[in-house]
Design a protein around this motif. Structure first.
Motif, PDB file in Angstrom:
ATOM      1  N   UNK A 172      33.044  67.906  31.889  1.00 13.72           N
ATOM      2  CA  UNK A 172      32.483  67.076  31.160  1.00 13.72           C
ATOM      3  C   UNK A 172      33.359  65.601  30.592  1.00 13.72           C
ATOM      4  N   UNK A 173      34.622  66.000  30.149  1.00  9.34           N
ATOM      5  CA  UNK A 173      35.378  65.044  29.863  1.00  9.34           C
ATOM      6  C   UNK A 173      35.979  64.085  31.189  1.00  9.34           C
ATOM      7  N   UNK A 174      35.933  64.842  32.300  1.00  6.71           N
ATOM      8  CA  UNK A 174      36.206  63.883  33.586  1.00  6.71           C
ATOM      9  C   UNK A 174      35.105  62.754  33.584  1.00  6.71           C
ATOM     10  N   UNK A 175      33.745  63.203  33.646  1.00  7.94           N
ATOM     11  CA  UNK A 175      32.841  62.349  33.740  1.00  7.94           C
ATOM     12  C   UNK A 175      32.734  61.333  32.665  1.00  7.94           C
ATOM     13  N   UNK A 176      32.802  61.845  31.217  1.00  5.35           N
ATOM     14  CA  UNK A 176      33.104  60.673  30.100  1.00  5.35           C
ATOM     15  C   UNK A 176      34.007  59.744  30.408  1.00  5.35           C
ATOM     16  N   UNK A 177      35.124  60.278  31.002  1.00  8.12           N
ATOM     17  CA  UNK A 177      36.369  59.163  31.494  1.00  8.12           C
ATOM     18  C   UNK A 177      35.962  58.273  32.464  1.00  8.12           C
ATOM     19  N   UNK A 178      35.203  58.659  33.474  1.00  9.12           N
ATOM     20  CA  UNK A 178      34.875  57.735  34.741  1.00  9.12           C
ATOM     21  C   UNK A 178      33.784  56.833  34.062  1.00  9.12           C
ATOM     22  N   UNK A 179      32.795  57.402  33.355  1.00  8.98           N
ATOM     23  CA  UNK A 179      31.944  56.473  32.719  1.00  8.98           C
ATOM     24  C   UNK A 179      32.705  55.195  31.820  1.00  8.98           C
ATOM     25  N   UNK A 180      33.580  55.605  31.058  1.00  5.86           N
ATOM     26  CA  UNK A 180      34.474  54.782  30.482  1.00  5.86           C
ATOM     27  C   UNK A 180      35.255  53.835  31.519  1.00  5.86           C
ATOM     28  N   UNK A 181      35.840  54.260  32.336  1.00  3.30           N
ATOM     29  CA  UNK A 181      36.542  53.448  33.555  1.00  3.30           C
ATOM     30  C   UNK A 181      35.812  52.199  33.930  1.00  3.30           C
ATOM     31  N   UNK A 182      34.269  52.826  34.094  1.00  2.17           N
ATOM     32  CA  UNK A 182      33.425  51.871  34.702  1.00  2.17           C
ATOM     33  C   UNK A 182      32.734  50.909  33.638  1.00  2.17           C
ATOM     34  N   UNK A 183      33.166  51.172  32.222  1.00  2.00           N
ATOM     35  CA  UNK A 183      32.436  50.477  31.259  1.00  2.00           C
ATOM     36  C   UNK A 183      30.999  50.680  31.159  1.00  2.00           C
ATOM     37  N   UNK A 184      30.507  51.830  31.314  1.00  4.22           N
ATOM     38  CA  UNK A 184      28.966  52.089  31.781  1.00  4.22           C
ATOM     39  C   UNK A 184      28.244  52.391  30.362  1.00  4.22           C
ATOM     40  N   UNK A 185      27.265  51.945  30.139  1.00  2.00           N
ATOM     41  CA  UNK A 185      26.337  52.243  28.931  1.00  2.00           C
ATOM     42  C   UNK A 185      25.351  53.740  29.551  1.00  2.00           C
ATOM     43  N   UNK A 186      25.381  54.618  28.698  1.00  2.00           N
ATOM     44  CA  UNK A 186      24.909  55.966  29.064  1.00  2.00           C
ATOM     45  C   UNK A 186      24.280  56.830  27.792  1.00  2.00           C
ATOM     46  N   UNK A 187      23.295  57.568  28.007  1.00  2.00           N
ATOM     47  CA  UNK A 187      22.799  58.360  26.991  1.00  2.00           C
ATOM     48  C   UNK A 187      23.229  59.737  27.194  1.00  2.00           C
ATOM     49  N   UNK A 188      23.742  60.390  25.774  1.00  2.00           N
ATOM     50  CA  UNK A 188      24.442  61.562  25.774  1.00  2.00           C
ATOM     51  C   UNK A 188      23.781  62.591  25.321  1.00  2.00           C
TER      52      UNK A 188
END
Length: 311
Positions: free
Chosen positions: A15-31
């Motif tokens: 999960x942290x891997x994907x959270x970090x990738x979403x941060x890298x791409x600067x994306x909005x997402x629902x948790x």
């Protein structure tokens, strides 16, 4: 396009891997916070039985396994690229290393000092149930539960190699993050967040500075969402926002589109998911299935590491 929904839980490395990738791409997402162990009725309503974290949802499209999620996000949001075309082979090589890193890391975090940290933080009863849950996770697959013997032989050499490579550049393949950084990062993160064992990585100064650079990317722009709301998104999505299938059709092992099949992981977490095969390529398998709560959903699995057979 429907917004990104990530079903995850805090202490999950992938999960942290994907959270970090979403941060890298600067994306909005629902948790959507899922339980760390079974039962997971809200998640299973979407996946049909797949239980591992995380799971990514776009409307009624449900994506299992972070390999497929990373590929999806690079298709939908190509800049900045996780897998630049000029570095594709290097990225694939690091991706193949991920399993070794993960299986070397987990026993480190659960050695006595690390286990004490978890017990102090989460409680002894929780950790006993967690241990029982994880024992069941490895039934029926090709992998055994990560062993201390494997970790003892591989953990320090693997992370020494990562640390040595980071002496030449701020990220593993150069000046910018790429998929290899996230393939390796979540394993270091899992150790460093555990006060009982974090000191084992003290000698690796390049790696420690790199972890801080990855964490500085953040987690994008998450907003909390309930599991019920996510299920409603799938149920109400309709077909107009369905995601394009990934890769040209390549029907596997004599199976045909429209056939009833089951798909399961071959390594661990091997609960089968049944449905109608609607796409197969070298990249993904896609099943259409119906759930009384989520309605008709499309569940995507990577082709690599998953078996498909007639139901």
């Amino acid at each position: 396009m429907s917004g990104i929904i990530l079903h995850h839980y805090d202490m999950s490395p992938y999960s942290e891997k994907m959270r970090a990738i979403l941060g890298f791409k600067g994306l909005a997402w629902r948790s959507v916070e899922m339980p760390g162990m079974m039962p997971k009725p809200d998640l299973v309503a979407l996946t049909g039985g797949y239980r591992k974290a995380p799971v990514l949802q776009l409307g009624r499209d449900i994506y299992c396994d972070t390999r497929l999620m990373a590929r999806l996000l690079d298709r939908l949001h190509p800049a900045p690229a996780l897998v630049p075309s000029a570095l594709r082979a290097s990225c694939m090589a690091f991706a193949a290393l991920e399993r070794n890193l993960f299986f070397a890391t987990i026993p480190v975090a659960f050695q006595p000092a690390g286990l004490k940290y978890f017990i102090d933080t989460l409680g002894a009863e929780h950790m006993q149930r967690f241990s029982q849950d994880r024992a069941g996770l490895f039934q029926g697959g090709s992998e055994s539960r990560p062993s201390g013997a494997y970790s003892k032989l591989n953990f320090l050499p693997l992370f020494n190699a990562v640390d040595t490579q980071l002496a030449a550049a701020p990220f593993l393949l150069g000046e910018a993050p790429t998929l290899p950084d996230f393939v390796c990062y979540h394993n270091a993160w899992f150790v460093l967040r555990n006060a009982g064992v974090a000191g084992i990585l003290d000698p690796f100064r390049n790696l420690q500075a790199w972890v801080k650079r990855i964490q500085a990317l953040g987690h994008g722009r998450p907003e909390p969402m309930s599991a019920e709301a996510a299920i409603a998104v799938a149920r109400d999505a309709g077909t107009t926002n369905d995601q394009p299938f990934d890769g040209p059709l390549l029907e596997p092992d004599g199976l045909k589109l429209g056939q009833q099949v089951s798909v399961c992981a071959t390594d661990y977490g091997c609960e089968p998911v049944g449905g109608t095969l609607v796409h197969a390529s070298v990249f993904e398998l896609v099943l259409k299935r119906r759930d009384e709560r989520a309605g008709e959903v499309l569940v995507h699995f990577p082709r690599e590491g998953f078996a498909v057979k007639a139901a």
